[in-house]
Write a protein that holds these residues in place. Structure first.
Motif, PDB file in Angstrom:
ATOM      1  N   HIS A 193     -13.038   9.585 -41.876  1.00 48.96           N
ATOM      2  CA  HIS A 193     -11.604   9.324 -42.051  1.00 48.96           C
ATOM      3  C   HIS A 193     -10.880   9.837 -40.816  1.00 48.96           C
ATOM      4  O   HIS A 193     -10.904  11.034 -40.525  1.00 48.96           O
ATOM      5  CB  HIS A 193     -11.101  10.037 -43.308  1.00 48.96           C
ATOM      6  N   LEU A 194     -10.259   8.930 -40.089  1.00 42.38           N
ATOM      7  CA  LEU A 194      -9.468   9.284 -38.916  1.00 42.38           C
ATOM      8  C   LEU A 194      -7.998   9.221 -39.327  1.00 42.38           C
ATOM      9  O   LEU A 194      -7.423   8.143 -39.475  1.00 42.38           O
ATOM     10  CB  LEU A 194      -9.755   8.336 -37.753  1.00 42.38           C
ATOM     11  N   SER A 195      -7.401  10.392 -39.530  1.00 39.15           N
ATOM     12  CA  SER A 195      -6.062  10.487 -40.104  1.00 39.15           C
ATOM     13  C   SER A 195      -4.989  10.540 -39.025  1.00 39.15           C
ATOM     14  O   SER A 195      -5.131  11.240 -38.024  1.00 39.15           O
ATOM     15  CB  SER A 195      -5.974  11.745 -40.982  1.00 39.15           C
ATOM     16  N   GLU A 196      -3.885   9.821 -39.232  1.00 34.72           N
ATOM     17  CA  GLU A 196      -2.782   9.708 -38.269  1.00 34.72           C
ATOM     18  C   GLU A 196      -3.314   9.363 -36.873  1.00 34.72           C
ATOM     19  O   GLU A 196      -3.005   9.998 -35.873  1.00 34.72           O
ATOM     20  CB  GLU A 196      -1.944  10.987 -38.249  1.00 34.72           C
ATOM     21  N   PHE A 197      -4.077   8.289 -36.853  1.00 36.44           N
ATOM     22  CA  PHE A 197      -4.774   7.835 -35.649  1.00 36.44           C
ATOM     23  C   PHE A 197      -3.804   7.543 -34.505  1.00 36.44           C
ATOM     24  O   PHE A 197      -4.158   7.727 -33.326  1.00 36.44           O
ATOM     25  CB  PHE A 197      -5.575   6.584 -36.006  1.00 36.44           C
ATOM     26  N   SER A 198      -2.597   7.093 -34.804  1.00 35.63           N
ATOM     27  CA  SER A 198      -1.654   6.725 -33.742  1.00 35.63           C
ATOM     28  C   SER A 198      -1.131   7.941 -32.983  1.00 35.63           C
ATOM     29  O   SER A 198      -0.455   7.792 -31.968  1.00 35.63           O
ATOM     30  CB  SER A 198      -0.457   5.956 -34.325  1.00 35.63           C
ATOM     31  N   ARG A 199      -1.470   9.157 -33.468  1.00 35.97           N
ATOM     32  CA  ARG A 199      -1.044  10.389 -32.783  1.00 35.97           C
ATOM     33  C   ARG A 199      -2.183  11.043 -32.005  1.00 35.97           C
ATOM     34  O   ARG A 199      -1.998  12.104 -31.425  1.00 35.97           O
ATOM     35  CB  ARG A 199      -0.502  11.390 -33.801  1.00 35.97           C
ATOM     36  N   TYR A 200      -3.363  10.420 -31.946  1.00 36.04           N
ATOM     37  CA  TYR A 200      -4.497  11.027 -31.257  1.00 36.04           C
ATOM     38  C   TYR A 200      -4.305  10.963 -29.741  1.00 36.04           C
ATOM     39  O   TYR A 200      -3.950   9.908 -29.207  1.00 36.04           O
ATOM     40  CB  TYR A 200      -5.790  10.292 -31.582  1.00 36.04           C
ATOM     41  N   ILE A 224      -9.411   4.306 -40.916  1.00 35.96           N
ATOM     42  CA  ILE A 224      -8.430   4.688 -39.898  1.00 35.96           C
ATOM     43  C   ILE A 224      -7.051   4.457 -40.505  1.00 35.96           C
ATOM     44  O   ILE A 224      -6.700   3.321 -40.841  1.00 35.96           O
ATOM     45  CB  ILE A 224      -8.608   3.877 -38.605  1.00 35.96           C
ATOM     46  N   GLU A 225      -6.292   5.526 -40.701  1.00 39.32           N
ATOM     47  CA  GLU A 225      -4.974   5.381 -41.317  1.00 39.32           C
ATOM     48  C   GLU A 225      -3.941   6.095 -40.467  1.00 39.32           C
ATOM     49  O   GLU A 225      -4.227   7.095 -39.810  1.00 39.32           O
ATOM     50  CB  GLU A 225      -4.974   5.917 -42.755  1.00 39.32           C
ATOM     51  N   SER A 226      -2.713   5.551 -40.520  1.00 37.11           N
ATOM     52  CA  SER A 226      -1.644   6.170 -39.752  1.00 37.11           C
ATOM     53  C   SER A 226      -0.316   5.516 -40.083  1.00 37.11           C
ATOM     54  O   SER A 226      -0.263   4.379 -40.561  1.00 37.11           O
ATOM     55  CB  SER A 226      -1.923   6.020 -38.249  1.00 37.11           C
ATOM     56  N   THR A 227       0.756   6.253 -39.830  1.00 35.29           N
ATOM     57  CA  THR A 227       2.054   5.623 -39.672  1.00 35.29           C
ATOM     58  C   THR A 227       2.099   5.047 -38.261  1.00 35.29           C
ATOM     59  O   THR A 227       1.286   5.405 -37.404  1.00 35.29           O
ATOM     60  CB  THR A 227       3.178   6.655 -39.856  1.00 35.29           C
ATOM     61  N   GLY A 233       1.493   3.077 -25.212  1.00 35.02           N
ATOM     62  CA  GLY A 233       1.322   4.510 -25.030  1.00 35.02           C
ATOM     63  C   GLY A 233       0.276   5.073 -25.964  1.00 35.02           C
ATOM     64  O   GLY A 233      -0.725   4.415 -26.290  1.00 35.02           O
ATOM     65  N   ILE A 234       0.514   6.270 -26.471  1.00 31.41           N
ATOM     66  CA  ILE A 234      -0.466   6.927 -27.322  1.00 31.41           C
ATOM     67  C   ILE A 234      -0.685   6.165 -28.632  1.00 31.41           C
ATOM     68  O   ILE A 234      -1.766   6.206 -29.222  1.00 31.41           O
ATOM     69  CB  ILE A 234      -0.029   8.390 -27.597  1.00 31.41           C
ATOM     70  N   GLY A 235       0.343   5.427 -29.090  1.00 29.71           N
ATOM     71  CA  GLY A 235       0.201   4.654 -30.322  1.00 29.71           C
ATOM     72  C   GLY A 235      -0.361   3.264 -30.116  1.00 29.71           C
ATOM     73  O   GLY A 235      -0.606   2.539 -31.090  1.00 29.71           O
ATOM     74  N   GLY A 236      -0.598   2.861 -28.878  1.00 31.09           N
ATOM     75  CA  GLY A 236      -1.073   1.517 -28.576  1.00 31.09           C
ATOM     76  C   GLY A 236      -2.401   1.153 -29.214  1.00 31.09           C
ATOM     77  O   GLY A 236      -2.543   0.047 -29.766  1.00 31.09           O
ATOM     78  N   PRO A 237      -3.422   2.027 -29.162  1.00 29.61           N
ATOM     79  CA  PRO A 237      -4.707   1.669 -29.775  1.00 29.61           C
ATOM     80  C   PRO A 237      -4.600   1.354 -31.267  1.00 29.61           C
ATOM     81  O   PRO A 237      -5.282   0.461 -31.764  1.00 29.61           O
ATOM     82  CB  PRO A 237      -5.575   2.908 -29.521  1.00 29.61           C
ATOM     83  N   PHE A 238      -3.746   2.086 -31.983  1.00 30.13           N
ATOM     84  CA  PHE A 238      -3.587   1.795 -33.406  1.00 30.13           C
ATOM     85  C   PHE A 238      -2.900   0.450 -33.609  1.00 30.13           C
ATOM     86  O   PHE A 238      -3.300  -0.337 -34.480  1.00 30.13           O
ATOM     87  CB  PHE A 238      -2.788   2.911 -34.085  1.00 30.13           C
ATOM     88  N   TYR A 239      -1.879   0.162 -32.826  1.00 31.63           N
ATOM     89  CA  TYR A 239      -1.213  -1.137 -32.913  1.00 31.63           C
ATOM     90  C   TYR A 239      -2.195  -2.265 -32.617  1.00 31.63           C
ATOM     91  O   TYR A 239      -2.240  -3.269 -33.342  1.00 31.63           O
ATOM     92  CB  TYR A 239      -0.042  -1.195 -31.934  1.00 31.63           C
TER      93      TYR A 239
END
Length: 372
Positions: A193-200, A224-227, A233-239
Protein backbone atom coordinates in the motif's frame (compact mmCIF):
# COMPACT_ATOMS: atom_id res chain seq x y z
CA UNK A 1 -5.30 -8.39 26.54
CA UNK A 2 -8.53 -7.72 24.67
CA UNK A 3 -11.53 -6.33 26.54
CA UNK A 4 -13.85 -9.35 26.30
CA UNK A 5 -16.78 -7.58 27.94
CA UNK A 6 -16.68 -4.85 25.30
CA UNK A 7 -16.23 -7.37 22.49
CA UNK A 8 -19.09 -9.58 23.67
CA UNK A 9 -21.47 -6.66 24.18
CA UNK A 10 -20.89 -5.54 20.57
CA UNK A 11 -21.83 -8.92 19.08
CA UNK A 12 -25.09 -10.70 18.46
CA UNK A 13 -26.13 -13.26 21.07
CA UNK A 14 -25.08 -16.18 18.84
CA UNK A 15 -21.69 -14.69 17.97
CA UNK A 16 -20.99 -13.82 21.60
CA UNK A 17 -21.86 -17.40 22.62
CA UNK A 18 -19.43 -18.70 20.00
CA UNK A 19 -16.58 -16.56 21.37
CA UNK A 20 -17.29 -17.73 24.92
CA UNK A 21 -17.41 -21.35 23.75
CA UNK A 22 -13.97 -21.01 22.13
CA UNK A 23 -12.56 -19.29 25.20
CA UNK A 24 -13.91 -21.96 27.58
CA UNK A 25 -13.02 -24.84 25.28
CA UNK A 26 -9.29 -24.18 25.42
CA UNK A 27 -9.01 -22.73 28.94
CA UNK A 28 -7.30 -25.90 30.21
CA UNK A 29 -4.51 -25.88 27.59
CA UNK A 30 -1.32 -25.07 29.52
CA UNK A 31 1.13 -24.26 26.72
CA UNK A 32 0.45 -20.62 25.72
CA UNK A 33 1.62 -21.05 22.12
CA UNK A 34 -0.50 -24.18 21.63
CA UNK A 35 -3.46 -22.48 23.29
CA UNK A 36 -3.18 -19.38 21.07
CA UNK A 37 -2.96 -21.50 17.92
CA UNK A 38 -5.90 -23.74 18.82
CA UNK A 39 -8.08 -20.77 19.79
CA UNK A 40 -7.15 -19.00 16.56
CA UNK A 41 -7.91 -22.05 14.43
CA UNK A 42 -11.29 -22.42 16.13
CA UNK A 43 -11.98 -18.70 15.63
CA UNK A 44 -11.23 -18.90 11.89
CA UNK A 45 -13.39 -22.02 11.60
CA UNK A 46 -16.29 -20.19 13.28
CA UNK A 47 -15.78 -16.98 11.27
CA UNK A 48 -14.27 -17.98 7.90
CA UNK A 49 -15.41 -14.92 5.95
CA UNK A 50 -12.92 -12.04 5.79
CA UNK A 51 -15.57 -9.31 5.51
CA UNK A 52 -17.41 -10.70 8.54
CA UNK A 53 -14.21 -10.80 10.62
CA UNK A 54 -13.39 -7.18 9.74
CA UNK A 55 -16.90 -5.88 10.43
CA UNK A 56 -17.35 -7.73 13.73
CA UNK A 57 -13.89 -7.87 15.26
CA UNK A 58 -11.78 -4.99 13.93
CA UNK A 59 -11.95 -1.83 16.03
CA UNK A 60 -11.07 1.68 14.87
CA UNK A 61 -10.39 5.00 16.56
CA UNK A 62 -13.12 7.65 16.54
CA UNK A 63 -13.13 11.42 17.05
CA UNK A 64 -15.56 11.09 19.97
CA UNK A 65 -13.68 11.31 23.31
CA UNK A 66 -16.59 9.58 25.07
CA UNK A 67 -16.40 6.62 22.68
CA UNK A 68 -12.77 6.54 21.50
CA UNK A 69 -12.95 3.23 19.61
CA UNK A 70 -15.75 1.47 17.79
CA UNK A 71 -16.30 -1.51 15.52
CA UNK A 72 -15.34 -1.20 11.89
CA UNK A 73 -18.40 -0.52 9.74
CA UNK A 74 -18.21 -0.53 5.95
CA UNK A 75 -19.36 2.79 4.51
CA UNK A 76 -20.32 3.13 0.85
CA UNK A 77 -16.84 4.11 -0.46
CA UNK A 78 -15.26 1.22 1.44
CA UNK A 79 -17.85 -1.19 0.06
CA UNK A 80 -17.10 0.11 -3.43
CA UNK A 81 -13.38 -0.49 -2.91
CA UNK A 82 -14.03 -3.93 -1.47
CA UNK A 83 -16.19 -4.94 -4.44
CA UNK A 84 -13.49 -3.90 -6.91
CA UNK A 85 -10.79 -5.81 -5.03
CA UNK A 86 -12.88 -8.95 -4.56
CA UNK A 87 -13.86 -8.98 -8.25
CA UNK A 88 -10.20 -9.02 -9.30
CA UNK A 89 -9.27 -11.66 -6.73
CA UNK A 90 -12.20 -13.86 -7.75
CA UNK A 91 -10.75 -13.96 -11.26
CA UNK A 92 -7.35 -14.98 -9.90
CA UNK A 93 -5.85 -11.70 -11.07
CA UNK A 94 -3.23 -9.63 -9.24
CA UNK A 95 -4.81 -6.53 -7.76
CA UNK A 96 -3.36 -3.28 -9.12
CA UNK A 97 -5.61 -0.49 -7.88
CA UNK A 98 -5.03 3.26 -8.10
CA UNK A 99 -7.39 5.24 -5.90
CA UNK A 100 -8.08 8.97 -6.22
CA UNK A 101 -9.86 9.90 -3.04
CA UNK A 102 -11.48 12.59 -0.95
CA UNK A 103 -10.22 13.23 2.55
CA UNK A 104 -11.15 11.01 5.46
CA UNK A 105 -13.53 8.59 3.79
CA UNK A 106 -11.79 5.56 5.31
CA UNK A 107 -9.85 4.21 2.33
CA UNK A 108 -6.59 3.74 4.23
CA UNK A 109 -8.48 2.21 7.15
CA UNK A 110 -10.07 -0.43 4.94
CA UNK A 111 -6.79 -1.20 3.18
CA UNK A 112 -5.06 -1.73 6.54
CA UNK A 113 -7.86 -4.06 7.59
CA UNK A 114 -7.41 -6.04 4.37
CA UNK A 115 -3.63 -6.25 4.79
CA UNK A 116 -3.82 -7.07 8.49
CA UNK A 117 -6.32 -9.89 7.96
CA UNK A 118 -4.10 -11.35 5.22
CA UNK A 119 -1.04 -11.31 7.48
CA UNK A 120 -2.93 -12.95 10.36
CA UNK A 121 -4.60 -15.68 8.30
CA UNK A 122 -1.97 -16.63 5.71
CA UNK A 123 1.34 -18.47 5.98
CA UNK A 124 4.55 -16.54 5.20
CA UNK A 125 2.63 -13.55 3.90
CA UNK A 126 4.33 -10.18 3.60
CA UNK A 127 2.50 -6.84 3.70
CA UNK A 128 4.22 -3.46 3.41
CA UNK A 129 2.93 0.09 3.74
CA UNK A 130 4.79 3.20 2.58
CA UNK A 131 3.45 6.53 3.85
CA UNK A 132 4.47 10.01 2.75
CA UNK A 133 5.63 11.29 6.14
CA UNK A 134 6.75 9.82 9.44
CA UNK A 135 3.67 10.88 11.42
CA UNK A 136 1.39 9.15 8.89
CA UNK A 137 3.57 6.04 8.98
CA UNK A 138 3.16 5.80 12.73
CA UNK A 139 -0.57 6.50 12.56
CA UNK A 140 -1.08 3.70 10.01
CA UNK A 141 0.92 1.25 12.11
CA UNK A 142 -1.01 2.19 15.26
CA UNK A 143 -4.26 1.59 13.37
CA UNK A 144 -3.20 -1.92 12.38
CA UNK A 145 -1.79 -2.69 15.82
CA UNK A 146 -5.18 -1.64 17.26
CA UNK A 147 -6.88 -4.20 15.02
CA UNK A 148 -4.65 -6.96 16.39
CA UNK A 149 -4.85 -5.97 20.05
CA UNK A 150 -8.65 -5.82 20.06
CA UNK A 151 -9.25 -9.22 18.48
CA UNK A 152 -10.70 -11.82 20.86
CA UNK A 153 -8.01 -14.26 19.75
CA UNK A 154 -4.81 -13.98 17.73
CA UNK A 155 -2.40 -16.52 16.27
CA UNK A 156 0.92 -16.96 18.10
CA UNK A 157 2.72 -13.63 17.72
CA UNK A 158 6.37 -12.71 17.81
CA UNK A 159 7.42 -9.51 19.56
CA UNK A 160 6.20 -6.50 17.60
CA UNK A 161 8.60 -3.68 16.83
CA UNK A 162 7.60 -0.01 16.65
CA UNK A 163 6.76 -0.36 12.96
CA UNK A 164 6.43 -4.10 12.39
CA UNK A 165 4.12 -6.98 13.31
CA UNK A 166 5.29 -10.60 13.04
CA UNK A 167 3.26 -13.75 13.50
CA UNK A 168 4.40 -17.20 14.54
CA UNK A 169 3.54 -18.52 11.06
CA UNK A 170 6.25 -16.35 9.43
CA UNK A 171 4.01 -13.54 8.21
CA UNK A 172 4.96 -9.90 8.59
CA UNK A 173 3.43 -6.44 8.34
CA UNK A 174 5.85 -3.51 7.92
CA UNK A 175 5.41 0.27 7.71
CA UNK A 176 8.06 2.68 6.38
CA UNK A 177 8.25 6.32 5.31
CA UNK A 178 8.86 7.35 1.69
CA UNK A 179 12.34 8.74 1.18
CA UNK A 180 13.73 7.22 4.40
CA UNK A 181 16.62 4.80 4.69
CA UNK A 182 14.14 2.10 5.79
CA UNK A 183 12.27 2.00 2.47
CA UNK A 184 14.28 -1.02 1.37
CA UNK A 185 12.70 -3.08 4.15
CA UNK A 186 9.40 -2.94 2.25
CA UNK A 187 10.76 -4.35 -0.99
CA UNK A 188 9.75 -7.98 -0.37
CA UNK A 189 5.97 -8.22 -0.18
CA UNK A 190 2.85 -9.91 -1.50
CA UNK A 191 0.69 -6.91 -0.56
CA UNK A 192 1.76 -3.27 -0.76
CA UNK A 193 0.00 0.00 0.00
CA UNK A 194 1.55 3.26 -1.17
CA UNK A 195 -0.31 5.93 0.80
CA UNK A 196 -0.60 9.58 -0.34
CA UNK A 197 1.50 8.73 -3.37
CA UNK A 198 1.20 12.24 -4.85
CA UNK A 199 3.30 13.56 -1.93
CA UNK A 200 6.26 11.18 -2.40
CA UNK A 201 9.62 12.81 -3.16
CA UNK A 202 10.68 9.70 -5.13
CA UNK A 203 7.36 8.39 -6.43
CA UNK A 204 8.58 6.86 -9.69
CA UNK A 205 11.42 4.93 -8.04
CA UNK A 206 9.19 3.61 -5.25
CA UNK A 207 6.48 2.53 -7.65
CA UNK A 208 9.05 0.81 -9.87
CA UNK A 209 10.44 -1.01 -6.84
CA UNK A 210 6.99 -2.15 -5.74
CA UNK A 211 6.17 -3.49 -9.21
CA UNK A 212 9.45 -5.40 -9.38
CA UNK A 213 9.26 -7.01 -5.96
CA UNK A 214 5.58 -7.86 -5.51
CA UNK A 215 5.25 -9.82 -8.74
CA UNK A 216 2.21 -10.31 -10.96
CA UNK A 217 0.71 -13.38 -9.34
CA UNK A 218 -2.86 -14.00 -8.31
CA UNK A 219 -3.18 -13.24 -4.62
CA UNK A 220 -0.79 -10.29 -4.76
CA UNK A 221 -1.95 -6.71 -4.37
CA UNK A 222 -0.58 -3.20 -4.88
CA UNK A 223 -2.67 -0.23 -3.85
CA UNK A 224 -1.68 3.32 -4.73
CA UNK A 225 -3.97 5.88 -3.11
CA UNK A 226 -3.80 9.62 -2.73
CA UNK A 227 -5.56 12.92 -2.84
CA UNK A 228 -4.57 14.96 -5.91
CA UNK A 229 -1.52 17.21 -5.89
CA UNK A 230 -1.62 18.90 -9.29
CA UNK A 231 -0.81 17.55 -12.73
CA UNK A 232 2.93 18.18 -12.66
CA UNK A 233 5.86 18.43 -10.30
CA UNK A 234 5.86 16.08 -7.34
CA UNK A 235 2.21 15.17 -7.99
CA UNK A 236 2.76 14.46 -11.69
CA UNK A 237 3.42 10.70 -11.43
CA UNK A 238 0.13 10.16 -9.61
CA UNK A 239 -1.78 12.22 -12.19
CA UNK A 240 -0.13 10.26 -15.02
CA UNK A 241 -0.97 6.94 -13.36
CA UNK A 242 -4.62 7.92 -12.84
CA UNK A 243 -4.95 9.20 -16.40
CA UNK A 244 -3.48 6.05 -17.94
CA UNK A 245 -5.64 3.82 -15.72
CA UNK A 246 -8.79 5.73 -16.68
CA UNK A 247 -7.98 5.19 -20.34
CA UNK A 248 -7.29 1.48 -19.80
CA UNK A 249 -3.68 1.87 -20.92
CA UNK A 250 -1.75 0.66 -17.88
CA UNK A 251 -3.18 -2.58 -16.50
CA UNK A 252 -4.25 -0.70 -13.36
CA UNK A 253 -7.83 -0.39 -12.15
CA UNK A 254 -8.83 3.23 -11.51
CA UNK A 255 -11.21 4.01 -8.69
CA UNK A 256 -12.46 7.46 -7.75
CA UNK A 257 -14.51 8.09 -4.63
CA UNK A 258 -16.25 11.51 -4.73
CA UNK A 259 -17.17 13.09 -1.44
CA UNK A 260 -20.90 12.94 -2.13
CA UNK A 261 -20.87 9.12 -2.23
CA UNK A 262 -20.03 9.04 1.48
CA UNK A 263 -23.29 8.75 3.39
CA UNK A 264 -21.66 10.42 6.42
CA UNK A 265 -21.14 13.65 4.47
CA UNK A 266 -24.57 15.14 5.05
CA UNK A 267 -26.31 17.21 7.73
CA UNK A 268 -29.87 16.27 8.60
CA UNK A 269 -32.21 19.19 7.96
CA UNK A 270 -35.85 19.77 8.73
CA UNK A 271 -38.23 21.23 6.14
CA UNK A 272 -37.36 24.80 7.07
CA UNK A 273 -33.64 24.04 6.80
CA UNK A 274 -34.08 22.52 3.34
CA UNK A 275 -36.06 25.57 2.24
CA UNK A 276 -33.32 27.92 3.45
CA UNK A 277 -30.70 25.97 1.50
CA UNK A 278 -32.89 25.95 -1.63
CA UNK A 279 -33.42 29.70 -1.46
CA UNK A 280 -29.71 30.43 -1.10
CA UNK A 281 -28.18 28.05 -3.65
CA UNK A 282 -25.23 29.52 -5.51
CA UNK A 283 -24.68 28.90 -9.22
CA UNK A 284 -22.00 26.36 -8.35
CA UNK A 285 -24.30 24.53 -5.93
CA UNK A 286 -27.07 24.47 -8.54
CA UNK A 287 -24.59 22.97 -11.00
CA UNK A 288 -23.56 20.29 -8.49
CA UNK A 289 -27.17 19.43 -7.69
CA UNK A 290 -28.02 19.20 -11.37
CA UNK A 291 -25.05 17.04 -12.33
CA UNK A 292 -24.72 14.78 -9.28
CA UNK A 293 -28.22 14.86 -7.75
CA UNK A 294 -26.98 16.25 -4.46
CA UNK A 295 -29.49 16.65 -1.66
CA UNK A 296 -29.86 19.81 0.38
CA UNK A 297 -28.47 17.82 3.34
CA UNK A 298 -25.28 17.29 1.35
CA UNK A 299 -25.11 20.93 0.31
CA UNK A 300 -25.44 21.90 3.99
CA UNK A 301 -22.54 19.59 4.89
CA UNK A 302 -20.48 21.03 2.04
CA UNK A 303 -21.07 24.58 3.25
CA UNK A 304 -20.23 23.70 6.85
CA UNK A 305 -17.08 21.78 5.95
CA UNK A 306 -15.88 24.51 3.59
CA UNK A 307 -16.27 27.05 6.37
CA UNK A 308 -14.75 25.06 9.24
CA UNK A 309 -12.06 23.00 7.50
CA UNK A 310 -11.24 24.83 4.26
CA UNK A 311 -10.96 28.48 5.37
CA UNK A 312 -14.14 29.30 3.44
CA UNK A 313 -12.20 28.69 0.20
CA UNK A 314 -14.08 26.67 -2.46
CA UNK A 315 -10.84 25.70 -4.20
CA UNK A 316 -9.43 24.19 -1.02
CA UNK A 317 -12.62 22.17 -0.60
CA UNK A 318 -12.50 21.02 -4.24
CA UNK A 319 -8.98 19.64 -3.75
CA UNK A 320 -9.71 17.95 -0.42
CA UNK A 321 -13.24 16.80 -1.31
CA UNK A 322 -13.50 16.57 -5.12
CA UNK A 323 -16.86 15.86 -6.74
CA UNK A 324 -15.28 14.44 -9.93
CA UNK A 325 -11.68 13.49 -10.91
CA UNK A 326 -10.91 16.51 -13.09
CA UNK A 327 -11.87 18.85 -10.26
CA UNK A 328 -9.30 17.27 -7.94
CA UNK A 329 -6.37 17.63 -10.32
CA UNK A 330 -7.21 20.95 -11.93
CA UNK A 331 -7.98 22.83 -8.74
CA UNK A 332 -4.89 21.46 -7.02
CA UNK A 333 -2.97 22.88 -9.98
CA UNK A 334 -4.56 26.40 -9.79
CA UNK A 335 -6.46 26.51 -13.11
CA UNK A 336 -7.13 29.70 -15.08
CA UNK A 337 -10.53 28.73 -16.47
CA UNK A 338 -13.76 28.01 -14.60
CA UNK A 339 -13.81 24.25 -14.29
CA UNK A 340 -17.59 23.90 -14.30
CA UNK A 341 -17.73 25.74 -17.61
CA UNK A 342 -14.96 23.53 -19.01
CA UNK A 343 -16.88 20.40 -17.97
CA UNK A 344 -20.07 21.68 -19.61
CA UNK A 345 -18.19 22.38 -22.84
CA UNK A 346 -16.56 18.94 -22.76
CA UNK A 347 -20.03 17.37 -22.96
CA UNK A 348 -20.45 19.06 -26.35
CA UNK A 349 -17.20 17.80 -27.83
CA UNK A 350 -16.82 14.91 -30.27
CA UNK A 351 -13.94 12.71 -31.29
CA UNK A 352 -11.44 14.49 -33.59
CA UNK A 353 -11.24 13.48 -37.23
CA UNK A 354 -7.47 13.17 -36.99
CA UNK A 355 -4.76 13.34 -34.32
CA UNK A 356 -1.20 14.24 -35.20
CA UNK A 357 1.75 16.52 -34.57
CA UNK A 358 2.88 19.66 -36.37
CA UNK A 359 6.66 19.50 -36.56
CA UNK A 360 8.96 22.27 -37.72
CA UNK A 361 12.29 21.09 -39.03
CA UNK A 362 13.61 24.43 -40.23
CA UNK A 363 11.32 25.02 -43.21
CA UNK A 364 8.75 24.08 -44.41
CA UNK A 365 6.41 22.97 -41.58
CA UNK A 366 5.44 19.33 -41.90
CA UNK A 367 2.48 17.42 -40.44
CA UNK A 368 3.18 13.90 -39.18
CA UNK A 369 0.85 11.10 -38.18
CA UNK A 370 1.89 9.58 -34.81
CA UNK A 371 0.72 6.12 -35.95
CA UNK A 372 3.07 6.06 -38.94
Amino acid sequence: MPDFDRILSSLSEDDAATIVEIQDGYASVKDPVQKAQEEWDAFLHAFPDRDERIAKFFWIKTKNPDNPITQFRFNYPQRKMNEAIKALRAKGKPVRLVLLKARQFGGSTFLQADGCDSVLTRQSFRAAVIAHKEASTQEIFDMTNRFVKNLPFTPPMETSARDEIRTGHDSKYTTVTAGSDDTGRATSAHWAHLSEFSRYPDAVDLMSGALQTVGRYGGTSIFIESTANGMGGIGGPFYDLCTAAQKGESGWTFLFIPWWQNEDYAIELDDDGCLRVEETLSDEEKWLCGNFKLSYNQIAWRRSTMKTECFGNPQVFQVEYPAFPEEAFLHSGRPVFDLRRVMDLMKLTREPIWRGQIVRRDKPVTVTDPDE
